[in-house]
Motif scaffolding. Sequence first.
Motif, PDB file in Angstrom:
ATOM      1  N   VAL A 202       3.482  -0.990  -6.368  1.00 37.21           N
ATOM      2  CA  VAL A 202       3.569  -1.211  -4.933  1.00 37.21           C
ATOM      3  C   VAL A 202       3.248   0.082  -4.190  1.00 37.21           C
ATOM      4  O   VAL A 202       2.475   0.088  -3.221  1.00 37.21           O
ATOM      5  CB  VAL A 202       4.970  -1.728  -4.526  1.00 37.21           C
ATOM      6  CG1 VAL A 202       5.109  -1.786  -3.013  1.00 37.21           C
ATOM      7  CG2 VAL A 202       5.221  -3.110  -5.124  1.00 37.21           C
ATOM      8  N   LEU A 203       3.817   1.198  -4.652  1.00 39.31           N
ATOM      9  CA  LEU A 203       3.541   2.471  -3.985  1.00 39.31           C
ATOM     10  C   LEU A 203       2.075   2.860  -4.121  1.00 39.31           C
ATOM     11  O   LEU A 203       1.492   3.450  -3.200  1.00 39.31           O
ATOM     12  CB  LEU A 203       4.433   3.575  -4.559  1.00 39.31           C
ATOM     13  CG  LEU A 203       5.933   3.472  -4.264  1.00 39.31           C
ATOM     14  CD1 LEU A 203       6.645   4.747  -4.695  1.00 39.31           C
ATOM     15  CD2 LEU A 203       6.207   3.208  -2.790  1.00 39.31           C
ATOM     16  N   ASP A 204       1.455   2.539  -5.269  1.00 40.49           N
ATOM     17  CA  ASP A 204       0.019   2.812  -5.430  1.00 40.49           C
ATOM     18  C   ASP A 204      -0.799   2.087  -4.359  1.00 40.49           C
ATOM     19  O   ASP A 204      -1.710   2.656  -3.753  1.00 40.49           O
ATOM     20  CB  ASP A 204      -0.455   2.363  -6.818  1.00 40.49           C
ATOM     21  CG  ASP A 204       0.049   3.263  -7.930  1.00 40.49           C
ATOM     22  OD1 ASP A 204       0.394   4.426  -7.643  1.00 40.49           O
ATOM     23  OD2 ASP A 204       0.111   2.795  -9.088  1.00 40.49           O
TER      24      ASP A 204
ATOM     25  N   LEU B 150       6.203   7.998   1.193  1.00 44.62           N
ATOM     26  CA  LEU B 150       6.293   7.132   0.022  1.00 44.62           C
ATOM     27  C   LEU B 150       7.132   7.865  -1.020  1.00 44.62           C
ATOM     28  O   LEU B 150       6.675   8.851  -1.609  1.00 44.62           O
ATOM     29  CB  LEU B 150       4.903   6.803  -0.522  1.00 44.62           C
ATOM     30  CG  LEU B 150       3.902   6.207   0.484  1.00 44.62           C
ATOM     31  CD1 LEU B 150       2.546   5.997  -0.177  1.00 44.62           C
ATOM     32  CD2 LEU B 150       4.425   4.896   1.064  1.00 44.62           C
ATOM     33  N   VAL B 151       8.346   7.409  -1.217  1.00 41.84           N
ATOM     34  CA  VAL B 151       9.307   8.116  -2.061  1.00 41.84           C
ATOM     35  C   VAL B 151       9.524   7.342  -3.351  1.00 41.84           C
ATOM     36  O   VAL B 151      10.075   6.238  -3.350  1.00 41.84           O
ATOM     37  CB  VAL B 151      10.649   8.293  -1.320  1.00 41.84           C
ATOM     38  CG1 VAL B 151      11.614   9.121  -2.161  1.00 41.84           C
ATOM     39  CG2 VAL B 151      10.435   8.943   0.045  1.00 41.84           C
TER      40      VAL B 151
ATOM     41  N   ALA C  55      11.240   3.711  -3.498  1.00 42.20           N
ATOM     42  CA  ALA C  55      11.265   2.900  -4.714  1.00 42.20           C
ATOM     43  C   ALA C  55      12.288   3.453  -5.698  1.00 42.20           C
ATOM     44  O   ALA C  55      12.398   4.671  -5.877  1.00 42.20           O
ATOM     45  CB  ALA C  55       9.878   2.870  -5.360  1.00 42.20           C
ATOM     46  N   GLY C  56      13.025   2.558  -6.331  1.00 40.93           N
ATOM     47  CA  GLY C  56      13.990   3.001  -7.330  1.00 40.93           C
ATOM     48  C   GLY C  56      14.635   1.828  -8.041  1.00 40.93           C
ATOM     49  O   GLY C  56      14.483   0.665  -7.647  1.00 40.93           O
ATOM     50  N   ILE C  57      15.349   2.127  -9.112  1.00 37.41           N
ATOM     51  CA  ILE C  57      16.094   1.113  -9.860  1.00 37.41           C
ATOM     52  C   ILE C  57      17.471   0.959  -9.230  1.00 37.41           C
ATOM     53  O   ILE C  57      18.176   1.940  -9.012  1.00 37.41           O
ATOM     54  CB  ILE C  57      16.218   1.508 -11.343  1.00 37.41           C
ATOM     55  CG1 ILE C  57      14.832   1.511 -12.000  1.00 37.41           C
ATOM     56  CG2 ILE C  57      17.156   0.571 -12.080  1.00 37.41           C
ATOM     57  CD1 ILE C  57      14.829   1.945 -13.438  1.00 37.41           C
ATOM     58  N   GLY C  58      17.840  -0.272  -8.933  1.00 42.29           N
ATOM     59  CA  GLY C  58      19.116  -0.529  -8.287  1.00 42.29           C
ATOM     60  C   GLY C  58      19.054  -0.317  -6.785  1.00 42.29           C
ATOM     61  O   GLY C  58      18.103   0.269  -6.260  1.00 42.29           O
TER      62      GLY C  58
END
Length: 382
Positions: free
Chosen positions: A53-55, A87-88, A141-144
């Motif tokens: 998604v960030l790409d 974009l993190v 973007a991250g897990i959780g």
Amino acid sequence: MRSAIGRYVVAPSEEALTAVTLWVAASHIQPALQHAPRLAVVAATKGAGKSRVLDVLHETVHQPMMTVNTSPAVVFRVIGKNPPTLLVDEADTIFGPKAGDKEDLRGLLNAGHQRNRPAWRISGPEHKPTPYPTFAMAAIAGIGDLPDTIMDRTVVLRMQKRKPGEKITPFRSRYAKPELNALRDKLAAWLGPLRGTAARMVPRMPVEDRAADTWEPLVIVADLAGGHWPDKARAACLMMTRYEAVQDEQSSLKTRLLRDIHRIFAENQDPEVLATQDLVVALIQDVDGPWAEYGTKGLNAYHLGNLLRDFGISSANYRFTKNKQAKAYMRNRFLDAWARHCPDLTETAPEPAHGAAPARSVVHTLPPVGPPGEFPGPERAR
């Protein structure tokens, strides 16, 4: 743009695909906006497509700035009257229990949701107080889930692993970049002359308060586009905000559960393990807690397992005294969840030794444990 994003990303729903498309478009009118919505790209596990998604966003949003491990001082200085789109990736480096000195970046992401919320710093040889703008759209973007203060300001994209048969176009920058950049330029050319119009618009919103602030830029773009977009935008807003409201309720309950379990372990001198049934009984007997009324007949072992599953915590068979076996929870399985979701409890999970094998569920021989008096271990006091 919606079609192109959908070729490279398996969005969790049609509404989510509409939302991310409008979010991309809104980045091109940032100077006209009063709020800069965050886009939370989250998933429960790795391999769900967050980085993809960030790409795609990197090739479509206004002036992308990728910040995997960027210094807060750098970000403060690049945000100006025409801010970039942040974009993190790897959000754990900012919000995880080991984030360290990233509080400034966290504060920037909180404050930058609303215009005219500068960060003041002492700057220059004369040490003058200097305001630094924070207003900028950001995808994280991250897990959780991210912290509540961030999630409250986001359009949430909950990514999932692709099912067998779900196909996407492989993202190869060499081939995808020209197409996506061309679409980005068309969006910018269309929206650029409309910034003044966008700044004056007060769209009808299907939600209120901060949710309305967050979704308003997306609805403005949809109203500018016309056609089916106004209805699609408002439908996506309603569906996705209602879903997040339910998630918030469940998340708050689960956080309460973690805290209550931490208290129960502490009241019993922090044993290595507590039998599942003893833990359930202790939770139910908390007169201030919601557990006696949970479900139809109160919390049980099955409910407890379901509530803890999202934290990666499960029970296992343990052998207590006299070869008696019972389902139980190890205290060290909670340390990571306590550190992430209840940081004020100041617990941290131990680092595995270099080369150590991953932990396995095994049957342990341990002394009886459990709250004194009415909550003894598996071998009941006589």
